[in-house]
Design a protein around this motif. Structure first.
Motif, PDB file in Angstrom:
ATOM      1  N   HIS A 279     -11.106   8.981 -10.532  1.00 15.95           N
ATOM      2  CA  HIS A 279     -11.592   7.612 -10.385  1.00 15.95           C
ATOM      3  C   HIS A 279     -10.398   6.667 -10.300  1.00 15.95           C
ATOM      4  N   CYS A 280     -10.386   5.791  -9.276  1.00 19.80           N
ATOM      5  CA  CYS A 280      -9.286   4.845  -9.092  1.00 19.80           C
ATOM      6  C   CYS A 280      -9.538   3.579  -9.901  1.00 19.80           C
ATOM      7  N   PHE A 281      -8.522   3.172 -10.676  1.00 18.37           N
ATOM      8  CA  PHE A 281      -8.667   1.973 -11.496  1.00 18.37           C
ATOM      9  C   PHE A 281      -8.646   0.693 -10.653  1.00 18.37           C
ATOM     10  N   ARG A 282      -8.018   0.756  -9.487  1.00 19.43           N
ATOM     11  CA  ARG A 282      -7.915  -0.467  -8.688  1.00 19.43           C
ATOM     12  C   ARG A 282      -9.164  -0.707  -7.846  1.00 19.43           C
ATOM     13  N   CYS A 283      -9.545   0.281  -7.016  1.00 21.03           N
ATOM     14  CA  CYS A 283     -10.648   0.027  -6.076  1.00 21.03           C
ATOM     15  C   CYS A 283     -11.919   0.786  -6.456  1.00 21.03           C
ATOM     16  N   ARG A 284     -11.848   1.568  -7.541  1.00 24.24           N
ATOM     17  CA  ARG A 284     -13.013   2.300  -8.046  1.00 24.24           C
ATOM     18  C   ARG A 284     -13.511   3.393  -7.113  1.00 24.24           C
ATOM     19  N   HIS A 285     -12.695   3.713  -6.124  1.00 26.15           N
ATOM     20  CA  HIS A 285     -13.055   4.837  -5.265  1.00 26.15           C
ATOM     21  C   HIS A 285     -13.057   6.121  -6.098  1.00 26.15           C
ATOM     22  N   GLU A 286     -13.977   7.003  -5.753  1.00 29.43           N
ATOM     23  CA  GLU A 286     -14.040   8.269  -6.465  1.00 29.43           C
ATOM     24  C   GLU A 286     -13.899   9.430  -5.503  1.00 29.43           C
TER      25      GLU A 286
ATOM     26  N   THR B 242      -3.160  10.416  -6.397  1.00 27.71           N
ATOM     27  CA  THR B 242      -3.235   9.027  -5.947  1.00 27.71           C
ATOM     28  C   THR B 242      -4.612   8.825  -5.335  1.00 27.71           C
ATOM     29  N   CYS B 243      -5.043   7.580  -5.323  1.00 30.73           N
ATOM     30  CA  CYS B 243      -6.349   7.275  -4.746  1.00 30.73           C
ATOM     31  C   CYS B 243      -6.315   7.556  -3.243  1.00 30.73           C
ATOM     32  N   GLN B 244      -7.322   8.256  -2.758  1.00 26.98           N
ATOM     33  CA  GLN B 244      -7.356   8.589  -1.340  1.00 26.98           C
ATOM     34  C   GLN B 244      -7.668   7.377  -0.475  1.00 26.98           C
ATOM     35  N   LYS B 245      -8.188   6.335  -1.095  1.00 27.38           N
ATOM     36  CA  LYS B 245      -8.570   5.157  -0.314  1.00 27.38           C
ATOM     37  C   LYS B 245      -7.449   4.114  -0.304  1.00 27.38           C
ATOM     38  N   CYS B 246      -6.925   3.763  -1.493  1.00 22.07           N
ATOM     39  CA  CYS B 246      -5.963   2.652  -1.546  1.00 22.07           C
ATOM     40  C   CYS B 246      -4.558   3.093  -1.946  1.00 22.07           C
ATOM     41  N   GLY B 247      -4.393   4.347  -2.313  1.00 22.54           N
ATOM     42  CA  GLY B 247      -3.052   4.824  -2.625  1.00 22.54           C
ATOM     43  C   GLY B 247      -2.583   4.560  -4.039  1.00 22.54           C
ATOM     44  N   GLN B 248      -3.427   3.889  -4.832  1.00 24.95           N
ATOM     45  CA  GLN B 248      -3.085   3.583  -6.228  1.00 24.95           C
ATOM     46  C   GLN B 248      -2.779   4.870  -7.000  1.00 24.95           C
ATOM     47  N   ARG B 249      -1.745   4.802  -7.826  1.00 21.61           N
ATOM     48  CA  ARG B 249      -1.404   5.971  -8.637  1.00 21.61           C
ATOM     49  C   ARG B 249      -2.197   6.023  -9.928  1.00 21.61           C
TER      50      ARG B 249
HETATM   51 ZN    ZN Z   1      -8.205   3.062  -4.941  1.00 26.08          ZN
END
Ligand code: ZN
Length: 219
Positions: A168-175, A201-208
């Motif tokens: 789960h991405c903390f920035r964009c909530r992509h899962e 890393t998030c597959q959508k926004c790249g957030q670590r």
């Molecule tokens: Zn993200």
């Protein structure tokens, strides 16, 4: 009388310390109240509150609402724990706290955050509409969280468990879901779980900054 978290029971034969552990696990496995990894967690909420005005206190309350309802009049059961500020060496956790400045004479003054030690000092047994349900459900939750802890302890245990890895991405909530077979491949490459988690890393926004929890395989 002084509370004894290791021996005082809250509901059934659950001690204060054991209930505290369930609260911590609940926070870990119930990100943003998504209905996984288990249906038992639906309609189950952990609320945190604190008071920094008269000393420092914290309370946590785990409550079960009637399915699909909101509000405090639909609580089937709830149990709680409370912590107080201590100067002792014997404490449970340290937190940076800012004094509450809402009282008139303090208004406008700014206080720096300081380290406050908290100790588990109290509990309350189940109340609500069906308080007798708490002990049994807490026993099941405790067993479930133990399985989730054990399943997600290493790549080896995870890849042989019934759970995939939800990232789960903390920035964009992509899962994103990483399947067990992939975790097994990482393991066969000689990687450790921590190393895999650090590389995610998030597959959508790249957030670590991501968090991973075990979730049942989705059809
Ligand atoms: Zn993200």
């Amino acid at each position: 009388m002084k509370a004894d978290p290791a021996n005082d029971s809250v509901d059934g034969d659950l001690t204060m310390r054991e209930l505290d552990k369930i609260f911590t696990q609940h926070d870990r496995y119930n990100m943003f109240y998504l209905p996984y990894p288990h249906p038992l967690m639906n309609d189950l909420y952990l609320s945190h509150s604190g008071d920094n005005e008269r000393g420092y206190t914290k309370t946590k309350q785990l409550l079960r609402r009637r399915s699909g309802t909101q509000g405090w009049n639909q609580v089937l059961w709830s149990v709680g724990l409370s912590w107080e500020n201590t100067q002792d060496e014997d404490y449970d956790f340290v937190s940076m706290e800012v004094p509450d400045t809402s009282t008139a004479y303090k208004r406008g003054r700014r206080f720096p955050a300081k380290e406050i030690r908290f100790k588990l000092v109290g509990s309350w047994a189940s109340d609500g509409q069906e308080p007798e349900r708490a002990a049994g459900e807490l026993a099941v939750l405790r067993a479930l969280y133990r399985v989730l802890d054990e399943s997600s302890a290493s790549l080896e245990s995870w890849s042989s468990s019934p759970y995939d890895m939800l990232v789960h991405c903390f920035r964009c909530r992509h899962e994103n879901v990483i399947e067990r077979s992939m975790l097994r491949r990482f393991m066969q490459q000689g990687l450790l779980l921590d190393a895999v988690m650090n590389r995610l890393t998030c597959q959508k926004c790249g957030q670590r900054k991501t968090r991973s929890i075990p979730v049942p395989t989705r059809a």
